[in-house]
Motif scaffolding. Structure first.
Motif, mmCIF file in Angstrom:
data_model
loop_
_atom_site.group_PDB
_atom_site.id
_atom_site.type_symbol
_atom_site.label_atom_id
_atom_site.label_comp_id
_atom_site.label_asym_id
_atom_site.label_seq_id
_atom_site.Cartn_x
_atom_site.Cartn_y
_atom_site.Cartn_z
ATOM 1 N N ASP A 98 -64.474 -34.681 -87.883
ATOM 2 C CA ASP A 98 -63.478 -35.347 -87.051
ATOM 3 C C ASP A 98 -62.067 -34.840 -87.314
ATOM 4 O OD1 ASP A 98 -63.309 -36.327 -89.578
ATOM 5 O OD2 ASP A 98 -63.694 -38.418 -89.056
ATOM 6 N N ARG A 135 -60.277 -34.601 -89.956
ATOM 7 C CA ARG A 135 -59.455 -35.284 -90.961
ATOM 8 C C ARG A 135 -59.301 -34.412 -92.195
ATOM 9 N NH1 ARG A 135 -62.068 -40.493 -92.782
ATOM 10 N NH2 ARG A 135 -63.999 -39.526 -92.033
ATOM 11 N N GLU A 136 -58.259 -34.749 -92.975
ATOM 12 C CA GLU A 136 -58.100 -34.101 -94.259
ATOM 13 C C GLU A 136 -59.038 -34.752 -95.276
ATOM 14 O OE1 GLU A 136 -56.382 -31.471 -94.859
ATOM 15 O OE2 GLU A 136 -55.506 -31.331 -92.853
ATOM 16 N N ASP A 147 -58.025 -38.478 -96.206
ATOM 17 C CA ASP A 147 -57.556 -39.323 -95.104
ATOM 18 C C ASP A 147 -58.605 -40.367 -94.731
ATOM 19 O OD1 ASP A 147 -55.237 -37.966 -95.035
ATOM 20 O OD2 ASP A 147 -55.689 -36.791 -93.226
ATOM 21 N N ARG A 187 -59.908 -43.066 -91.742
ATOM 22 C CA ARG A 187 -59.841 -43.219 -90.297
ATOM 23 C C ARG A 187 -58.848 -44.331 -89.936
ATOM 24 N NH1 ARG A 187 -66.121 -44.150 -89.371
ATOM 25 N NH2 ARG A 187 -65.753 -45.113 -91.413
ATOM 26 N N ASN A 188 -58.523 -44.427 -88.658
ATOM 27 C CA ASN A 188 -57.554 -45.429 -88.216
ATOM 28 C C ASN A 188 -58.085 -46.838 -88.504
ATOM 29 O OD1 ASN A 188 -55.239 -46.492 -86.940
ATOM 30 N ND2 ASN A 188 -56.423 -46.825 -85.076
#
Length: 372
Positions: free
Chosen positions: A25, A27-28, A31, A33-34
């Motif tokens: 997705d 992302r780092e 990180d 998710r939202n």
């Protein structure tokens, strides 16, 4: 929890993406998710959306008799429900994985004494307030442990218990309409951070696809005081002391961020509730009667009597008059005086600008009776 295997192509793609240091997705490595936190209209209702994982938490309170071993303390119970509607991996409401999540929440929140249970005591040995937290998984897209912990802490922080008064042997428990409910005594806020391992790759907040290819995971619960509350390991991965220490540092940083977001959402909800209550109070007040000017009254009379026609303004020297149907309005300068016949005589004017006064004259109406 029933495992749904990936196809060989999907598994090979995920392994190749992780081997290159990427995530599906975009992302780092560290990180999340939202995270979205929403509160309901009732106290203690919270919904947490982590990526596409949705968990609903609801806190309820009951007044019951305490156990003999702890007569002056309330209790805190957790019930986790994983419905098959959330994912095909769950075959029933009570699964082995839901038992694991329940036990993890008890050790993270209950056994670390997040809630001051002694403040829930009404009468020692007779009546205490017992809290129950129900968590329902609505959608599953990975990392349900963190989503459940965030939802439970948000709901407990948002909940308000009823107020009560003890007068001798008589106990009065007030409803929300009688007295404002009281928030719980939350001593600290622990948050779990789940970290997955796929080979040498570290995956913070693994998604459903990443969970299917990872070798194991570790869930570390830390609070805002940088204290480790609980560590749970799953899978057959072996962790070195240096890797465990690194994971604890990651968990501590993520706990600070998530707890700050919970506090911010609670503040916004409190502000919205105050605004709503103020609007309801303002709407319930009676409307004040405002004074109406002469011109507004005349306009209103013209609207009601549509047969009347407003004629043009006539100017005669310093006397202005206007005809509104059967009513005549005369505007006379302040420097004029009226004699008995109604004729104005002009006197010496003052230096100030004269203001115009209005007098209304209506013709007398004679009544006629039949037969006379």
């Amino acid at each position: 929890m029933r495992e749904v295997p990936l196809s060989l192509n999907s598994k090979a793609f995920l392994e190749e993406v992780l081997r290159q240091g990427l995530r599906p997705d975009a992302r780092e490595t560290y990180d999340y998710r939202n995270i979205q936190i929403d509160f309901g209209s009732k106290w203690g209702h919270a919904e947490v959306i982590l990526g596409q994982t949705r968990v609903l938490a609801r806190v309820s309170a009951l007044v019951e008799k305490p156990p003999v071993m702890r007569p002056s303390e309330g209790s805190l119970l957790f019930f986790v429900c994983f419905s098959p509607m959330a994912s095909a991996k769950f075959t029933g409401n009570r699964t082995d994985f839901s038992t694991v999540v329940t036990r993890l929440l008890e050790r993270t929140i209950k056994e670390t004494r997040v809630i001051d249970t002694e403040s829930l005591c009404i009468v020692s040995g007779e009546k205490v307030i017992n809290l129950r937290v129900d968590l329902t998984l609505l959608d599953f897209a990975g990392n349900v442990i963190d989503a459940s912990c965030i939802a439970a802490m948000a709901a407990l922080s948002h909940f308000r218990r009823p107020d009560f008064v003890v007068n001798g042997e008589e106990v009065t428990v007030f409803t929300e309409k009688d007295r404002d409910p009281i928030p719980l005594s939350v001593l600290h806020i622990p948050i779990t951070c789940t970290i997955g391992f796929a080979g040498e790759k570290i995956l913070v907040d693994p998604s459903e696809e990443e969970e299917s290819v990872m070798d194991g995971f570790v869930s570390i619960a830390t609070n805002t005081h940088h204290e480790i509350c609980y560590i749970y390991m799953g899978g057959g991965v072996t962790l070195t002391p240096a890797l465990v220490s690194k994971c604890c540092e990651i968990s501590s940083l993520k706990t600070q961020e998530i707890s700050a977001q919970i506090t911010s959402c609670l503040t916004k909800d409190a502000t919205a509730r105050k605004t709503s209550e103020a609007a309801e109070i303002e709407a319930s007040k009676p409307t004040a009667i405002s004074s109406i000017s002469l011109q507004e009254k005349m306009d209103k009379m013209l609207v009601e009597d549509r047969t009347n026609v407003c004629e043009t303004m006539e100017t005669d020297d310093q006397v202005e008059s206007a005809q509104y149907g059967s009513i005549t309005i005369r505007y006379i300068d302040e420097t004029e005086t009226l004699d008995s016949g109604g004729v104005g005589t002009v006197q010496e004017k003052e230096t100030k600008e004269p203001t115009k006064l209005a007098t209304i004259s209506t013709p007398e109406k004679k009544e006629s009776f039949p037969g006379f």
